[in-house]
Design a protein around this motif. Structure first.
Motif: not given
Length: 571
Positions: A117-123
Motif C-alpha cells: 500500500v505505502r512505504k514511509y521513511s521515518v524522518d
C-alpha cells in the motif's frame, strides 16, 4: 512461483525486487509520529519487525493473521515498523525486506495474497522505514469478497456517468456517452435521466488490479477473475422518482452510499434528502464531487466547503476528509468502517483526474460486517428477501433478491409469502445463481436469484420472503408499532395521517391509528405510534429500520412491536 507456495531461497531475489517495485514511491513522517494504539479487535495489526521467526513463532503469526483476516471478512492491514502503542519506530531496509518475506510466508500458508500500500521513511533522509501491506483472502465458502454501493445524488450530477466510467474504463465525452451503457429504457436514453435501478459490477484481482467490462469481458469473466467484487447500484436522482430511490436504499441494503455532487451546483435539496435517508438508515457515506474539469478552482473550493459544512452539521455528525492523495485514501479506508468518517473525492469523468483515488479506495475499504456477525447470521434459519421476479422459459419462475439470514441450497423445501391473506405457500428451490453464475448454495448477505416451483410469478410480489419450511410462525402483520422521529413536516401528524412505509423490501401505504398520549407530532418530535397497512399484510421483524414518508413529509424510525393478524379488528 505460485502465490500459494512457500518461497524458497532461489525466490528471494525475485520477491525483493517485486516489493521494491511496489514501494517505489516513499513518503516521510516526522520523528515521534504515531498511529492510534493497536486494537485487539479489528483487521489492523502492528508489527515492529518480522525477521527470521522460529517455526513455532511462525505458526503463531499465521494464527494471528488468520484472526485478522476473519475480523476483516477476508482483508487485513499489516503495519510493519510500528510498535503496539502506535509509535512509528521504523526498521532498516534489510529488516523491512525480511519482514515482507516472512509476511509472504504467513500469507502463503493461508492461501492469501499481499498488496503493498505505502512505504514511509521515518524522518526525511532517515534510513529507517515503515510499510503498510494489504493482505487479502477470500473467505471459505465464498468466490470473492463483495461490497454493495448505492450511488445517490441530484439529477445531472453525473451518477450514471461515473458508474459507466468506473465499470468500462472509458472516459466520458462531456455529453454523457459513458452513461448509455447503464440505461434500461428508451426514455432514459432520450432524457439522459435515470428512472429505474440498475446494477453494474467492478472487480479487483488479488493484487488490486481493476477488472471490469473493458477488453469485452462478460459478467461471468469478471466474477471468475476477481477476489473482490463491487456492485454499484445506480439510483434515480430526479425528485419524481424519489419513491424508487428510497426503495433501492431500503430494499437492497447497501454497505456504502456514494453521494455524487456536481462541482458547479453544490449540494441541492434532492442531494440533501438522499444524504438524510442514508444517515437515517445508518449507512456509511462517501462523497464524490464531479465536473471539476469545467469548474474554476474557486467554485470547486466553495462546493467542498459546503459539503464539509453539511457533513459536520448536527444531523450528520460526520468527520469529512478531503482525499487528495493515496495516503488520504488509505487513512479514509482504514477508518471508514466506524461510520463517522466521510471521505470526499474530487473527480472529472472527462479527463479522468483523481478517478484512480476512488478505485484505490474501493479496493482498500474493508467489508462493513465482521466475520462474527456474518457467522451469526449464517446460523439462523434461512430468510430470503424478494426484490424482483422473472419468468425464464427454461427455468420457470425466478425470484431475485438478497439472502438475509441462514443458508439455502438447491433442492431445499421452503415456504413463500405472505400473500394477500397473510398465508405462505410451499415451494422448492430448483436452482441458485449468484452474479449470473450457477452455484449450489447461497449464504447470508449474498444477492442471488432462485429458481422455484410451486408458485406462479403473478402471485409473487416485491416484499415477500422465502423461509425454511419449518418456520411455523413468521412475523406477519397488518398492524405494528414503531418509534418514529419526525425529520420534517410542514403541518402536524395526527391519527388518520397516511404515508408510505419503507422497510427493506416492503413498500406500502399505512395509516396512523394511534399515537399513545400524543395528539399531534411536529418536526423534531419523537413518539411510538401504531400503524396499519392499507392493503395486504406484510412480513416485518422487530428492530428493523424504517422510513415513513409522503411528499415533503419525512420521518425515520424502528419497528418496535408486531401485532398478530387477529388484532387487526380489535385495534
Amino acid at each position: 512461483m505460485s502465490s500459494h507456495q512457500l518461497p524458497t531461497e532461489t525466490d528471494l531475489t525475485e520477491i525483493f525486487s517485486a516489493y521494491c517495485d511496489v514501494f517505489s514511491v516513499e513518503d516521510s513522517v516526522s520523528v515521534g509520529a504515531s498511529l492510534p494504539p493497536e486494537d485487539d479487535a479489528g483487521n489492523i495489526e502492528y508489527k515492529l519487525k518480522l525477521v527470521n521467526p522460529t517455526k513455532s513463532r511462525l505458526e503463531h503469526l499465521v494464527t494471528q493473521l488468520k484472526y485478522r483476516l476473519e475480523e476483516g471478512q477476508g482483508e487485513a492491514i499489516y503495519e510493519i515498523g510500528v510498535a503496539d502503542n502506535g509509535t512509528m519506530a521504523g526498521v532498516s531496509d534489510d529488516e523491512l525486506q525480511l519482514s515482507l518475506i516472512t509476511l509472504h510466508k504467513m500469507a502463503s500458508k493461508l492461501k492469501a495474497t499481499l498488496t503493498g500500500v505505502r512505504k514511509y521513511s521515518v524522518d526525511a533522509g532517515s534510513k529507517r522505514f515503515t510499510a503498510e501491506v494489504l493482505v487479502r483472502r477470500v473467505p471459505e465458502g465464498q468466490q470473492f469478497i463483495e461490497l454493495r454501493i448505492a450511488v445517490l445524488g441530484h439529477v445531472e450530477a453525473g451518477k450514471s456517468t461515473l458508474v459507466g466510467v468506473l465499470t468500462h474504463s472509458e472516459m466520458d465525452n462531456g455529453r454523457g456517452r459513458s452513461r448509455l451503457n447503464l440505461f434500461r429504457h428508451l426514455h432514459e436514453i432520450q432524457s439522459g435521466h435515470t428512472s429505474s435501478i440498475s446494477h453494474e459490477i467492478l472487480g479487483f484481482s488479488s493484487g488490486g488490479q481493476v477488472i471490469n467490462y473493458s477488453n469485452s469481458r462478460s459478467t461471468e469473466q469478471i466474477c471468475d477473475l476477481s477476489s473482490k467484487l463491487i456492485t454499484l447500484i445506480d439510483l434515480a436522482g430526479h425528485q419524481k422518482y424519489m419513491r424508487t430511490t428510497v426503495f433501492g436504499l431500503t430494499c437492497y441494503q447497501p454497505d456504502i452510499t456514494m453521494l455524487i455532487v456536481a462541482g458547479n451546483a453544490g449540494i441541492v435539496e434532492t442531494a440533501r434528502e438522499h444524504l438524510g435517508y442514508a444517515i437515517a438508515l445508518k449507512i456509511p457515506v462517501c462523497v464524490v464531487v464531479t465536473k471539476i474539469d469545467v469548474c474554476p478552482p474557486a467554485v470547486v473550493a466553495r462546493t467542498l466547503e459546503q459539503v464539509q459544512r453539511t457533513l459536520k452539521s448536527p444531523g450528520c455528525s460526520k468527520v469529512p476528509v478531503v482525499v487528495r492523495n493515496e495516503d488520504d485514501v488509505v487513512s479514509a479506508a482504514a477508518n471508514f468502517k466506524s461510520c463517522s468518517v466521510a471521505p470526499i473525492f474530487t473527480v472529472s469523468n472527462v479527463t479522468g483526474e483523481n478517478l484512480d483515488l476512488i478505485l484505490k479506495f474501493l479496493n482498500y475499504v474493508p467489508p462493513i460486517q465482521t466475520r462474527a456477525e456474518q457467522e451469526s447470521l449464517e446460523q439462523e434459519k434461512p430468510e430470503f428477501q424478494i426484490d424482483e421476479t422473472f419468468s425464464v422459459p427454461t427455468a420457470g419462475t425466478v425470484v431475485g433478491g438478497k439472502m438475509l439470514r441462514g443458508v439455502l441450497r438447491e433442492g431445499d423445501q421452503c415456504i413463500i409469502g405472505p400473500d394477500d391473506c397473510g398465508q405462505f405457500s410451499p415451494v422448492s428451490i430448483i436452482s441458485v445463481h449468484c452474479n449470473r453464475s450457477p452455484c449450489r448454495m447461497v449464504r447470508a448477505g449474498q444477492p442471488c436469484c432462485l429458481g422455484i416451483t410451486g408458485k406462479d410469478r403473478g402471485d409473487i410480489r416485491k416484499g415477500m420472503v422465502v423461509l425454511s419450511e419449518d418456520n411455523r410462525q413468521p412475523p406477519i402483520c397488518h398492524t405494528f408499532e414503531a418509534k418514529l422521529y419526525i425529520l420534517y413536516h410542514e403541518g402536524a401528524v395526527r391519527v388518520g395521517f397516511q404515508a408510505t412505509v419503507h422497510v427493506r423490501g416492503v413498500m406500502q401505504t399505512a395509516t396512523v391509528i394511534s399515537m399513545g398520549e400524543e395528539k399531534e407530532l411536529l418536526t423534531g418530535d419523537e413518539a411510538t405510534v401504531r400503524l396499519r397497512f392499507l392493503k395486504q399484510p406484510e412480513y416485518l421483524k422487530c428492530g428493523s429500520r424504517l422510513l415513513f414518508r409522503r411528499g415533503q413529509f419525512k420521518s425515520t424510525g424502528t419497528v418496535m412491536k408486531i401485532l398478530p393478524l387477529d388484532d387487526r379488528l380489535s385495534t
